[in-house]
Design a protein around this motif. Structure first.
Motif, PDB file in Angstrom:
ATOM      1  N   VAL A  23       0.622  -1.321  -0.071  1.00 22.72           N
ATOM      2  CA  VAL A  23      -0.084   0.047   0.050  1.00 22.72           C
ATOM      3  C   VAL A  23       0.769   1.253  -0.080  1.00 22.72           C
ATOM      4  O   VAL A  23       1.806   1.474   0.903  1.00 22.72           O
ATOM      5  CB  VAL A  23      -0.897  -0.155   1.148  1.00 22.72           C
ATOM      6  CG1 VAL A  23      -1.748   1.233   1.159  1.00 22.72           C
ATOM      7  CG2 VAL A  23      -1.935  -1.212   1.183  1.00 22.72           C
ATOM      8  N   ASP A  24       0.654   2.128  -1.011  1.00 25.04           N
ATOM      9  CA  ASP A  24       1.476   3.449  -0.963  1.00 25.04           C
ATOM     10  C   ASP A  24       0.459   4.410  -0.168  1.00 25.04           C
ATOM     11  O   ASP A  24       1.057   5.056   0.572  1.00 25.04           O
ATOM     12  CB  ASP A  24       1.327   4.141  -2.370  1.00 25.04           C
ATOM     13  CG  ASP A  24       2.247   5.364  -2.315  1.00 25.04           C
ATOM     14  OD1 ASP A  24       3.269   5.358  -2.156  1.00 25.04           O
ATOM     15  OD2 ASP A  24       1.266   6.208  -2.358  1.00 25.04           O
ATOM     16  N   THR A  25      -0.938   4.555  -0.277  1.00 28.41           N
ATOM     17  CA  THR A  25      -1.577   5.650  -0.075  1.00 28.41           C
ATOM     18  C   THR A  25      -3.142   5.017   0.522  1.00 28.41           C
ATOM     19  O   THR A  25      -3.560   4.249  -0.175  1.00 28.41           O
ATOM     20  CB  THR A  25      -2.017   6.734  -0.773  1.00 28.41           C
ATOM     21  OG1 THR A  25      -0.923   7.101  -1.523  1.00 28.41           O
ATOM     22  CG2 THR A  25      -2.893   7.684  -0.625  1.00 28.41           C
ATOM     23  N   VAL A  26      -3.666   5.492   1.711  1.00 27.73           N
ATOM     24  CA  VAL A  26      -4.818   5.205   2.121  1.00 27.73           C
ATOM     25  C   VAL A  26      -5.589   6.549   1.867  1.00 27.73           C
ATOM     26  O   VAL A  26      -5.009   7.576   2.476  1.00 27.73           O
ATOM     27  CB  VAL A  26      -4.970   4.828   3.477  1.00 27.73           C
ATOM     28  CG1 VAL A  26      -6.340   4.882   4.162  1.00 27.73           C
ATOM     29  CG2 VAL A  26      -4.132   3.441   4.090  1.00 27.73           C
ATOM     30  N   THR A  27      -6.675   6.473   1.205  1.00 26.24           N
ATOM     31  CA  THR A  27      -7.498   7.749   1.296  1.00 26.24           C
ATOM     32  C   THR A  27      -8.791   7.607   2.068  1.00 26.24           C
ATOM     33  O   THR A  27      -9.478   6.536   1.773  1.00 26.24           O
ATOM     34  CB  THR A  27      -7.593   8.181  -0.195  1.00 26.24           C
ATOM     35  OG1 THR A  27      -8.370   9.538  -0.186  1.00 26.24           O
ATOM     36  CG2 THR A  27      -8.515   7.272  -1.034  1.00 26.24           C
ATOM     37  N   LEU A  28      -8.941   8.271   2.838  1.00 23.46           N
ATOM     38  CA  LEU A  28     -10.117   8.403   4.042  1.00 23.46           C
ATOM     39  C   LEU A  28     -11.523   8.880   3.431  1.00 23.46           C
ATOM     40  O   LEU A  28     -11.338  10.075   3.020  1.00 23.46           O
ATOM     41  CB  LEU A  28      -9.788   8.792   5.158  1.00 23.46           C
ATOM     42  CG  LEU A  28      -8.767   8.115   6.148  1.00 23.46           C
ATOM     43  CD1 LEU A  28      -8.633   8.833   7.525  1.00 23.46           C
ATOM     44  CD2 LEU A  28      -9.437   6.463   6.456  1.00 23.46           C
ATOM     45  N   TYR A  29     -12.589   8.217   3.642  1.00 20.68           N
ATOM     46  CA  TYR A  29     -14.072   8.783   3.331  1.00 20.68           C
ATOM     47  C   TYR A  29     -14.758   8.308   4.443  1.00 20.68           C
ATOM     48  O   TYR A  29     -16.118   8.181   4.160  1.00 20.68           O
ATOM     49  CB  TYR A  29     -14.366   8.188   1.792  1.00 20.68           C
ATOM     50  CG  TYR A  29     -13.642   9.225   0.596  1.00 20.68           C
ATOM     51  CD1 TYR A  29     -13.675  10.349   0.406  1.00 20.68           C
ATOM     52  CD2 TYR A  29     -12.382   8.311   0.187  1.00 20.68           C
ATOM     53  CE1 TYR A  29     -13.277  10.975  -0.757  1.00 20.68           C
ATOM     54  CE2 TYR A  29     -11.823   9.025  -0.962  1.00 20.68           C
ATOM     55  CZ  TYR A  29     -12.212  10.007  -0.972  1.00 20.68           C
ATOM     56  OH  TYR A  29     -11.439  10.819  -2.298  1.00 20.68           O
ATOM     57  N   ILE A  30     -14.276   8.171   5.409  1.00 18.45           N
ATOM     58  CA  ILE A  30     -14.961   7.905   6.662  1.00 18.45           C
ATOM     59  C   ILE A  30     -14.802   8.997   7.766  1.00 18.45           C
ATOM     60  O   ILE A  30     -13.738   9.567   7.744  1.00 18.45           O
ATOM     61  CB  ILE A  30     -15.180   6.563   7.469  1.00 18.45           C
ATOM     62  CG1 ILE A  30     -13.520   6.455   7.797  1.00 18.45           C
ATOM     63  CG2 ILE A  30     -15.553   5.536   6.369  1.00 18.45           C
ATOM     64  CD1 ILE A  30     -13.553   4.709   8.755  1.00 18.45           C
ATOM     65  N   GLY A  31     -16.010   9.604   8.423  1.00 15.43           N
ATOM     66  CA  GLY A  31     -15.860  10.718   9.469  1.00 15.43           C
ATOM     67  C   GLY A  31     -14.936  10.369  10.480  1.00 15.43           C
ATOM     68  O   GLY A  31     -14.822   8.942  11.001  1.00 15.43           O
ATOM     69  N   PRO A  32     -14.361  11.330  11.288  1.00 18.23           N
ATOM     70  CA  PRO A  32     -13.602  11.128  12.338  1.00 18.23           C
ATOM     71  C   PRO A  32     -14.156  10.259  13.507  1.00 18.23           C
ATOM     72  O   PRO A  32     -13.580   9.593  14.330  1.00 18.23           O
ATOM     73  CB  PRO A  32     -13.095  12.391  13.027  1.00 18.23           C
ATOM     74  CG  PRO A  32     -13.964  13.651  12.177  1.00 18.23           C
ATOM     75  CD  PRO A  32     -14.572  12.670  10.987  1.00 18.23           C
ATOM     76  N   GLN A  33     -15.617  10.406  13.719  1.00 19.29           N
ATOM     77  CA  GLN A  33     -16.402   9.571  14.683  1.00 19.29           C
ATOM     78  C   GLN A  33     -16.369   8.129  14.323  1.00 19.29           C
ATOM     79  O   GLN A  33     -16.499   7.260  15.566  1.00 19.29           O
ATOM     80  CB  GLN A  33     -17.870  10.136  14.847  1.00 19.29           C
ATOM     81  CG  GLN A  33     -18.785   9.864  13.676  1.00 19.29           C
ATOM     82  CD  GLN A  33     -18.436  10.751  12.487  1.00 19.29           C
ATOM     83  OE1 GLN A  33     -17.645  11.515  12.250  1.00 19.29           O
ATOM     84  NE2 GLN A  33     -19.283  10.340  11.410  1.00 19.29           N
ATOM     85  N   ARG A  34     -16.091   7.837  13.352  1.00 18.94           N
ATOM     86  CA  ARG A  34     -16.031   6.400  12.767  1.00 18.94           C
ATOM     87  C   ARG A  34     -14.527   5.656  12.596  1.00 18.94           C
ATOM     88  O   ARG A  34     -14.515   4.497  12.576  1.00 18.94           O
ATOM     89  CB  ARG A  34     -16.802   6.108  11.461  1.00 18.94           C
ATOM     90  CG  ARG A  34     -18.468   6.340  11.688  1.00 18.94           C
ATOM     91  CD  ARG A  34     -19.196   5.500  10.671  1.00 18.94           C
ATOM     92  NE  ARG A  34     -20.446   5.841  10.919  1.00 18.94           N
ATOM     93  CZ  ARG A  34     -21.486   5.965   9.950  1.00 18.94           C
ATOM     94  NH1 ARG A  34     -20.985   5.917   8.498  1.00 18.94           N
ATOM     95  NH2 ARG A  34     -22.692   6.059  10.206  1.00 18.94           N
ATOM     96  N   GLN A  35     -13.539   6.550  12.719  1.00 17.74           N
ATOM     97  CA  GLN A  35     -12.398   5.902  12.569  1.00 17.74           C
ATOM     98  C   GLN A  35     -11.565   5.234  13.613  1.00 17.74           C
ATOM     99  O   GLN A  35     -10.845   4.393  13.297  1.00 17.74           O
ATOM    100  CB  GLN A  35     -11.368   7.200  12.183  1.00 17.74           C
ATOM    101  CG  GLN A  35     -11.719   7.957  11.109  1.00 17.74           C
ATOM    102  CD  GLN A  35     -11.065   9.418  10.675  1.00 17.74           C
ATOM    103  OE1 GLN A  35     -10.022   9.870  11.332  1.00 17.74           O
ATOM    104  NE2 GLN A  35     -11.545  10.043   9.690  1.00 17.74           N
ATOM    105  N   PRO A  36     -12.024   5.620  15.086  1.00 20.48           N
ATOM    106  CA  PRO A  36     -11.299   4.922  16.118  1.00 20.48           C
ATOM    107  C   PRO A  36     -11.076   3.333  16.006  1.00 20.48           C
ATOM    108  O   PRO A  36     -10.079   2.832  16.241  1.00 20.48           O
ATOM    109  CB  PRO A  36     -11.713   5.353  17.198  1.00 20.48           C
ATOM    110  CG  PRO A  36     -12.464   6.747  17.019  1.00 20.48           C
ATOM    111  CD  PRO A  36     -12.905   6.655  15.496  1.00 20.48           C
ATOM    112  N   GLU A  37     -12.377   2.667  15.380  1.00 16.91           N
ATOM    113  CA  GLU A  37     -12.139   1.304  15.651  1.00 16.91           C
ATOM    114  C   GLU A  37     -11.498   0.564  14.523  1.00 16.91           C
ATOM    115  O   GLU A  37     -10.838  -0.334  14.391  1.00 16.91           O
ATOM    116  CB  GLU A  37     -13.606   0.636  15.299  1.00 16.91           C
ATOM    117  CG  GLU A  37     -14.090   0.854  14.126  1.00 16.91           C
ATOM    118  CD  GLU A  37     -15.755   0.213  14.302  1.00 16.91           C
ATOM    119  OE1 GLU A  37     -15.810  -1.294  14.389  1.00 16.91           O
ATOM    120  OE2 GLU A  37     -16.610   0.909  14.111  1.00 16.91           O
TER     121      GLU A  37
END
Length: 129
Positions: free
Chosen positions: A66-80
């Protein structure tokens, strides 16, 4: 992908992938593919986007190179997903607008992962990807 060399192709994991064409994660999958980047869509939705099957994030699929992870989930859903995403060992994580998360960004940087506040679509269009 055949027209690109391995040197300029960046394997990108799309966290929050969807088959909904009105969503930015969908547009990112389309644009990344059109620019010759290998995509690995990951999310809770099922289906195919840009010719790639969406992998179930709840299964924590193993993804190599993996080179890049691009996030499309909000901060409230990220911790898990912190440990899973960092375990992919990306070179960088793109925090697209609305996904910014100071805690996760610091965790990434502490592990030597670049945390970038940017829009994947803009980076591609401006040839900064």
């Amino acid at each position: 992908m055949a027209t690109n060399t391995a040197n300029n192709t960046k394997k990108t994991v799309i966290i929050g992938a969807t088959t909904d064409p009105s969503r930015y994660a969908y547009l990112a999958a389309q644009m990344l593919t059109s620019y010759g980047h290998e995509i690995v869509p990951v999310g809770i939705k099922t289906g195919t986007v840009s010719g790639a099957e969406i992998r179930d994030i709840r299964q924590r699929p193993v993804i190599e190179g993996v080179d890049t992870v691009t996030l499309y989930i909000g901060p409230q859903r990220q911790p898990e997903w912190y440990d899973y995403i960092l375990g992919l060992k990306p070179r960088r994580i793109i925090f697209n607008p609305g996904t910014e998360n100071e805690t996760f960004e610091k965790m990434a940087e502490d592990r030597g992962v670049e945390a970038l506040h940017a829009c994947t679509l803009v980076l591609l269009r401006s040839r900064q990807y």
